[in-house]
Design a protein around this motif. Sequence first.
Motif, PDB file in Angstrom:
ATOM      1  N   LEU A 166     -26.232  62.530   2.086  1.00 56.37           N
ATOM      2  CA  LEU A 166     -26.838  61.307   2.621  1.00 56.37           C
ATOM      3  C   LEU A 166     -25.780  60.313   3.088  1.00 56.37           C
ATOM      4  O   LEU A 166     -25.876  59.762   4.183  1.00 56.37           O
ATOM      5  CB  LEU A 166     -27.726  60.644   1.560  1.00 56.37           C
ATOM      6  CG  LEU A 166     -29.041  61.327   1.248  1.00 56.37           C
ATOM      7  CD1 LEU A 166     -29.726  60.639   0.071  1.00 56.37           C
ATOM      8  CD2 LEU A 166     -29.954  61.335   2.462  1.00 56.37           C
ATOM      9  N   SER A 167     -24.784  60.063   2.248  1.00 55.35           N
ATOM     10  CA  SER A 167     -23.815  59.019   2.585  1.00 55.35           C
ATOM     11  C   SER A 167     -22.963  59.393   3.792  1.00 55.35           C
ATOM     12  O   SER A 167     -22.633  58.539   4.603  1.00 55.35           O
ATOM     13  CB  SER A 167     -22.949  58.656   1.377  1.00 55.35           C
ATOM     14  OG  SER A 167     -22.153  59.738   0.976  1.00 55.35           O
ATOM     15  N   LYS A 168     -22.623  60.683   3.934  1.00 51.07           N
ATOM     16  CA  LYS A 168     -21.854  61.103   5.113  1.00 51.07           C
ATOM     17  C   LYS A 168     -22.701  61.037   6.382  1.00 51.07           C
ATOM     18  O   LYS A 168     -22.183  60.861   7.469  1.00 51.07           O
ATOM     19  CB  LYS A 168     -21.292  62.510   4.924  1.00 51.07           C
ATOM     20  CG  LYS A 168     -20.084  62.555   4.022  1.00 51.07           C
ATOM     21  CD  LYS A 168     -19.488  63.942   3.970  1.00 51.07           C
ATOM     22  CE  LYS A 168     -18.209  63.949   3.159  1.00 51.07           C
ATOM     23  NZ  LYS A 168     -17.580  65.275   3.136  1.00 51.07           N
ATOM     24  N   THR A 169     -23.996  61.189   6.229  1.00 53.03           N
ATOM     25  CA  THR A 169     -24.882  61.117   7.386  1.00 53.03           C
ATOM     26  C   THR A 169     -25.167  59.670   7.783  1.00 53.03           C
ATOM     27  O   THR A 169     -25.096  59.313   8.953  1.00 53.03           O
ATOM     28  CB  THR A 169     -26.216  61.837   7.095  1.00 53.03           C
ATOM     29  OG1 THR A 169     -25.939  63.208   6.820  1.00 53.03           O
ATOM     30  CG2 THR A 169     -27.173  61.736   8.267  1.00 53.03           C
ATOM     31  N   PHE A 170     -25.473  58.830   6.798  1.00 59.03           N
ATOM     32  CA  PHE A 170     -25.913  57.470   7.098  1.00 59.03           C
ATOM     33  C   PHE A 170     -24.827  56.414   7.018  1.00 59.03           C
ATOM     34  O   PHE A 170     -24.927  55.378   7.657  1.00 59.03           O
ATOM     35  CB  PHE A 170     -27.067  57.080   6.163  1.00 59.03           C
ATOM     36  CG  PHE A 170     -28.327  57.827   6.455  1.00 59.03           C
ATOM     37  CD1 PHE A 170     -29.094  57.503   7.564  1.00 59.03           C
ATOM     38  CD2 PHE A 170     -28.740  58.851   5.648  1.00 59.03           C
ATOM     39  CE1 PHE A 170     -30.253  58.192   7.854  1.00 59.03           C
ATOM     40  CE2 PHE A 170     -29.901  59.548   5.918  1.00 59.03           C
ATOM     41  CZ  PHE A 170     -30.656  59.213   7.028  1.00 59.03           C
ATOM     42  N   GLY A 171     -23.823  56.605   6.194  1.00 66.33           N
ATOM     43  CA  GLY A 171     -22.760  55.615   6.064  1.00 66.33           C
ATOM     44  C   GLY A 171     -23.176  54.407   5.252  1.00 66.33           C
ATOM     45  O   GLY A 171     -24.263  54.366   4.668  1.00 66.33           O
ATOM     46  N   GLU A 172     -22.313  53.439   5.220  1.00 68.27           N
ATOM     47  CA  GLU A 172     -22.506  52.247   4.380  1.00 68.27           C
ATOM     48  C   GLU A 172     -23.480  51.240   4.979  1.00 68.27           C
ATOM     49  O   GLU A 172     -24.047  50.434   4.260  1.00 68.27           O
ATOM     50  CB  GLU A 172     -21.155  51.566   4.131  1.00 68.27           C
ATOM     51  CG  GLU A 172     -20.181  52.414   3.341  1.00 68.27           C
ATOM     52  CD  GLU A 172     -20.666  52.768   1.950  1.00 68.27           C
ATOM     53  OE1 GLU A 172     -21.254  51.901   1.274  1.00 68.27           O
ATOM     54  OE2 GLU A 172     -20.468  53.932   1.534  1.00 68.27           O
ATOM     55  N   ASP A 173     -23.663  51.249   6.278  1.00 62.82           N
ATOM     56  CA  ASP A 173     -24.453  50.213   6.945  1.00 62.82           C
ATOM     57  C   ASP A 173     -25.827  50.682   7.403  1.00 62.82           C
ATOM     58  O   ASP A 173     -26.384  50.161   8.351  1.00 62.82           O
ATOM     59  CB  ASP A 173     -23.673  49.677   8.157  1.00 62.82           C
ATOM     60  CG  ASP A 173     -22.354  49.065   7.760  1.00 62.82           C
ATOM     61  OD1 ASP A 173     -22.294  48.447   6.676  1.00 62.82           O
ATOM     62  OD2 ASP A 173     -21.376  49.211   8.520  1.00 62.82           O
ATOM     63  N   SER A 174     -26.378  51.657   6.702  1.00 59.45           N
ATOM     64  CA  SER A 174     -27.647  52.262   7.124  1.00 59.45           C
ATOM     65  C   SER A 174     -28.870  51.494   6.644  1.00 59.45           C
ATOM     66  O   SER A 174     -29.976  51.760   7.079  1.00 59.45           O
ATOM     67  CB  SER A 174     -27.724  53.682   6.574  1.00 59.45           C
ATOM     68  OG  SER A 174     -27.713  53.634   5.159  1.00 59.45           O
ATOM     69  N   GLY A 175     -28.663  50.588   5.699  1.00 59.25           N
ATOM     70  CA  GLY A 175     -29.805  49.914   5.081  1.00 59.25           C
ATOM     71  C   GLY A 175     -30.170  50.534   3.750  1.00 59.25           C
ATOM     72  O   GLY A 175     -30.981  49.980   3.012  1.00 59.25           O
ATOM     73  N   ILE A 176     -29.583  51.677   3.411  1.00 59.80           N
ATOM     74  CA  ILE A 176     -29.796  52.281   2.099  1.00 59.80           C
ATOM     75  C   ILE A 176     -28.866  51.573   1.118  1.00 59.80           C
ATOM     76  O   ILE A 176     -27.690  51.392   1.397  1.00 59.80           O
ATOM     77  CB  ILE A 176     -29.475  53.790   2.115  1.00 59.80           C
ATOM     78  CG1 ILE A 176     -30.406  54.535   3.075  1.00 59.80           C
ATOM     79  CG2 ILE A 176     -29.574  54.374   0.704  1.00 59.80           C
ATOM     80  CD1 ILE A 176     -30.029  55.984   3.310  1.00 59.80           C
ATOM     81  N   SER A 177     -29.404  51.175  -0.017  1.00 63.53           N
ATOM     82  CA  SER A 177     -28.567  50.603  -1.074  1.00 63.53           C
ATOM     83  C   SER A 177     -28.098  51.757  -1.943  1.00 63.53           C
ATOM     84  O   SER A 177     -28.916  52.488  -2.499  1.00 63.53           O
ATOM     85  CB  SER A 177     -29.364  49.597  -1.915  1.00 63.53           C
ATOM     86  OG  SER A 177     -29.729  48.494  -1.125  1.00 63.53           O
ATOM     87  N   TRP A 178     -26.784  51.924  -2.038  1.00 67.50           N
ATOM     88  CA  TRP A 178     -26.209  53.050  -2.769  1.00 67.50           C
ATOM     89  C   TRP A 178     -25.958  52.682  -4.224  1.00 67.50           C
ATOM     90  O   TRP A 178     -25.523  51.576  -4.529  1.00 67.50           O
ATOM     91  CB  TRP A 178     -24.892  53.497  -2.132  1.00 67.50           C
ATOM     92  CG  TRP A 178     -25.042  53.930  -0.712  1.00 67.50           C
ATOM     93  CD1 TRP A 178     -24.578  53.288   0.390  1.00 67.50           C
ATOM     94  CD2 TRP A 178     -25.703  55.100  -0.233  1.00 67.50           C
ATOM     95  NE1 TRP A 178     -24.906  53.990   1.528  1.00 67.50           N
ATOM     96  CE2 TRP A 178     -25.602  55.105   1.181  1.00 67.50           C
ATOM     97  CE3 TRP A 178     -26.378  56.140  -0.852  1.00 67.50           C
ATOM     98  CZ2 TRP A 178     -26.139  56.116   1.973  1.00 67.50           C
ATOM     99  CZ3 TRP A 178     -26.914  57.144  -0.065  1.00 67.50           C
ATOM    100  CH2 TRP A 178     -26.783  57.129   1.333  1.00 67.50           C
TER     101      TRP A 178
END
Length: 187
Positions: A166-178
């Motif tokens: 997920l993180s490699k696909t969406f990155g830090e600025d996707s709106g997902i809170s990691w």
Amino acid sequence: NNPAMASYCNQLGQRDKETKVHFPPLELSHFQDGARDAALRNSLGFSDEDRVLVYMGSFFYFSGLTDALREFAKLAQDNPDLKFLLIGGGEQDQELKKLVVELGVQGKVVFTGFIGYQDLPKYLKVADVAVNTLEPTLVANVAFPNKVLQYMAAGLPVVSTKLEGLSKTFGEDSGISWASDSKEVVG
């Protein structure tokens, strides 16, 4: 089907040639349709004031749901309007239901069982926040949990463990809170 899976396969096969990633086809418009169904929300036992977390999917042992439920129980003590909707089922089903009783949060956690694909959007929209509690094991790390895309398509804020796929696909600025783990996802 995602960059983490490609890296894993390249590493296993000691491959140095270019690898192409083909993301899975998804019908996301299905999850965008409709608004919150107040009658469904009430039939599940949620009031208008309740803040509802939702997890949708299989209850695998790497789901992170046991830790998430323990953390939820701590938070629910001080937050009477906090509820947890669990859509799905699987190998952990009975264990999770027993844990809910042990933790004393029976009135705050609702199990729906599996819901048909056609009805999933309206069940998701009952919630206020969607969670992906999968533990970052090898299987989950290189997977691409479609549920996260479905949550986003339904317009829900998403909190997820930071899985590589997920993180490699969406990155830090996707709106997902990691989050670092399933406890932090709920906390």
